[in-house]
Design a protein around this motif. Structure first.
Motif, PDB file in Angstrom:
ATOM      1  N   ILE A  35     142.500  -0.450 -89.906  1.00  0.00           N
ATOM      2  CA  ILE A  35     141.835   0.549 -89.058  1.00  0.00           C
ATOM      3  C   ILE A  35     140.741  -0.154 -88.262  1.00  0.00           C
ATOM      4  N   PHE A  36     140.849  -0.119 -86.931  1.00  0.00           N
ATOM      5  CA  PHE A  36     139.770  -0.591 -86.065  1.00  0.00           C
ATOM      6  C   PHE A  36     138.950   0.617 -85.636  1.00  0.00           C
ATOM      7  N   THR A  76     134.379  -2.514 -85.630  1.00  0.00           N
ATOM      8  CA  THR A  76     134.584  -3.010 -86.992  1.00  0.00           C
ATOM      9  C   THR A  76     136.043  -2.793 -87.375  1.00  0.00           C
ATOM     10  N   HIS A  77     136.446  -3.442 -88.443  1.00  0.00           N
ATOM     11  CA  HIS A  77     137.786  -3.185 -88.962  1.00  0.00           C
ATOM     12  C   HIS A  77     137.738  -3.120 -90.479  1.00  0.00           C
ATOM     13  N   ASP A 109     140.777 -13.963 -95.719  1.00  0.00           N
ATOM     14  CA  ASP A 109     140.266 -15.283 -95.315  1.00  0.00           C
ATOM     15  C   ASP A 109     140.127 -15.429 -93.802  1.00  0.00           C
ATOM     16  N   VAL A 110     140.707 -14.500 -93.025  1.00  0.00           N
ATOM     17  CA  VAL A 110     140.544 -14.569 -91.563  1.00  0.00           C
ATOM     18  C   VAL A 110     139.840 -13.325 -91.014  1.00  0.00           C
ATOM     19  N   ALA A 111     139.360 -12.460 -91.916  1.00  0.00           N
ATOM     20  CA  ALA A 111     138.750 -11.195 -91.481  1.00  0.00           C
ATOM     21  C   ALA A 111     137.565 -11.409 -90.549  1.00  0.00           C
ATOM     22  N   ASP A 112     136.796 -12.504 -90.755  1.00  0.00           N
ATOM     23  CA  ASP A 112     135.620 -12.768 -89.928  1.00  0.00           C
ATOM     24  C   ASP A 112     135.967 -13.454 -88.607  1.00  0.00           C
ATOM     25  N   LYS A 113     137.222 -13.841 -88.427  1.00  0.00           N
ATOM     26  CA  LYS A 113     137.596 -14.629 -87.252  1.00  0.00           C
ATOM     27  C   LYS A 113     138.299 -13.825 -86.166  1.00  0.00           C
ATOM     28  N   GLY A 116     148.231  -5.706 -92.429  1.00  0.00           N
ATOM     29  CA  GLY A 116     146.792  -5.786 -92.632  1.00  0.00           C
ATOM     30  C   GLY A 116     146.258  -7.167 -92.290  1.00  0.00           C
ATOM     31  N   ILE A 117     144.942  -7.321 -92.365  1.00  0.00           N
ATOM     32  CA  ILE A 117     144.284  -8.587 -92.029  1.00  0.00           C
ATOM     33  C   ILE A 117     143.904  -9.306 -93.314  1.00  0.00           C
TER      34      ILE A 117
END
Length: 362
Positions: free
Chosen positions: A354-355, A344-345, A306-310, A302-303
């Motif tokens: 999931i993308f 989106t993810h 803290d880096v989900a927006d990057k 998973g992502i």
């Protein structure tokens, strides 16, 4: 309540409550609204005529707080909380139903409750406005960075193309003249590195929007099938299962075939890369009312939040050095945006990512 003194005491309690609620709201931290609402609940308890048995409950949007002994079957006064003129919750003050009735509430208490509900609604509105402004600011800053980066990368791509073509061309000529096996192997490494570099340049040009689009109506499922065939060896190497669901075999969308292929290839290849051996990669294609939705799910780590927006930023990658350029998802994002779509993810269940890509129906 019969004496003037009792009436005045109640008015003082109500005004004190209103003052305290106003102070709490004025000093609220928008990131800790739950704490502010809890403080308001206990202010309300103290303001009611029978304050020793009064209980309070606030529910608005994602927030819900209540005093310790609040029960849903208590006799209660309530007032709706409106956010941008839409009812989003309510604030309640209640007494035990075995002892008290609605007649035990004062008219002034209902007025106080209405004022508190109005203040809470205004607080939530201000939070929404602040969050929206912060999001818009981040989007504008990101757009500025991408614009500048696009101009830089376009220049770099053009400058690199010619020397890379020369390296590749002369290396191929040398392989025809040299018979030494060791030297031939070294030349092959040079050519492989040049080809790898050329692919990065190609991605840079996609990112910088230097590759012209050829938009036409494309049958989606054959494109998906071709990409999956290309990736079959990678699936087999990691012993991955492919689970495919297609809502409508005749789906079409207006797109550039090469760029659409690149989007699917990158997303599915990423899912394969991050999937543990023996797990499943899901490819789901849905034909909805307004969009064609493509979902690619893996069962990896998973992502991190803290880096989900990057993840869509250029040159950002979680892969080890040498295994990724950090351009894949930024190129994918740029292509999808140019097709007026969105990507989106979200976390997969129980683990993974999931993308989702939504292309508009034209």
């Amino acid at each position: 309540m019969t004496t003037t003194e009792d009436i005045l005491k109640e008015r003082v309690k109500e005004l004190t409550c209103l003052y305290e609620v106003t102070s709490i709201i004025a000093n609220s931290d928008y990131n800790q609204l739950q704490t502010s609402l809890e403080a308001i609940v206990y202010c309300l308890k103290r303001a009611w005529q029978f304050d020793k048995v009064a209980e309070a409950h606030i529910k608005v949007g994602e927030y819900e707080v209540k005093s310790d002994d609040y029960k849903s079957d208590m006799v209660a006064l309530s007032s709706n909380i409106k956010v941008f003129n839409k009812i989003e919750g309510e604030v309640i003050v209640a007494y035990p139903s075995k002892i008290y009735s609605v007649k035990d509430f004062l008219n002034e208490e209902q007025i106080l409750l209405n004022n508190v509900a109005l203040d809470i609604g205004n607080l939530i509105e201000r939070k929404h406005i602040r969050d929206s402004e912060a999001h818009t600011k981040r989007q504008m800053e990101r757009a500025d960075r991408l614009h500048i980066l696009g101009e830089i990368t376009a220049g770099i791509a053009h400058e690199l193309n010619t020397p890379l073509a020369n390296i590749l061309g002369f290396a191929e000529l040398l392989t025809e003249k040299i018979t030494d096996k060791d030297a031939t192997r070294d030349l092959e490494k040079i050519m492989d590195s040049a080809i790898f570099s050329r692919e990065i340049v190609k991605k840079l040009m996609f990112f910088a929007c230097e590759m012209p689009q050829e938009m036409k109506m494309v049958k989606l499922i054959p494109v998906v099938t071709n990409v999956l065939k290309l990736l079959e060896p990678s699936l087999r190497t990691k012993k991955l299962k492919l689970k495919k669901f297609i809502d409508n075999e005749r789906m079409e969308l207006r797109a550039d075939t090469v760029q659409l292929t690149q989007v699917l290839f990158n997303l599915i290849m990423n899912a394969i890369y991050y999937s543990p051996e023996g797990s499943t990669v899901d490819v789901t294609i849905l034909d909805t009312v307004h969009t064609i939705s493509i979902q690619i799910a893996d069962q990896g780590k998973g992502i991190d939040t803290d880096v989900a927006d990057k993840v869509f930023e250029p040159f950002f990658t979680t892969k080890p050095i040498g295994e990724g350029s950090g351009l894949g998802l930024s190129v994918v994002h740029g292509i999808i945006t140019s097709h007026k779509g969105k990507i989106t993810h979200k976390p997969n269940t129980p683990k993974g990512t999931i993308f989702t890509v939504d292309f508009p129906k034209l």
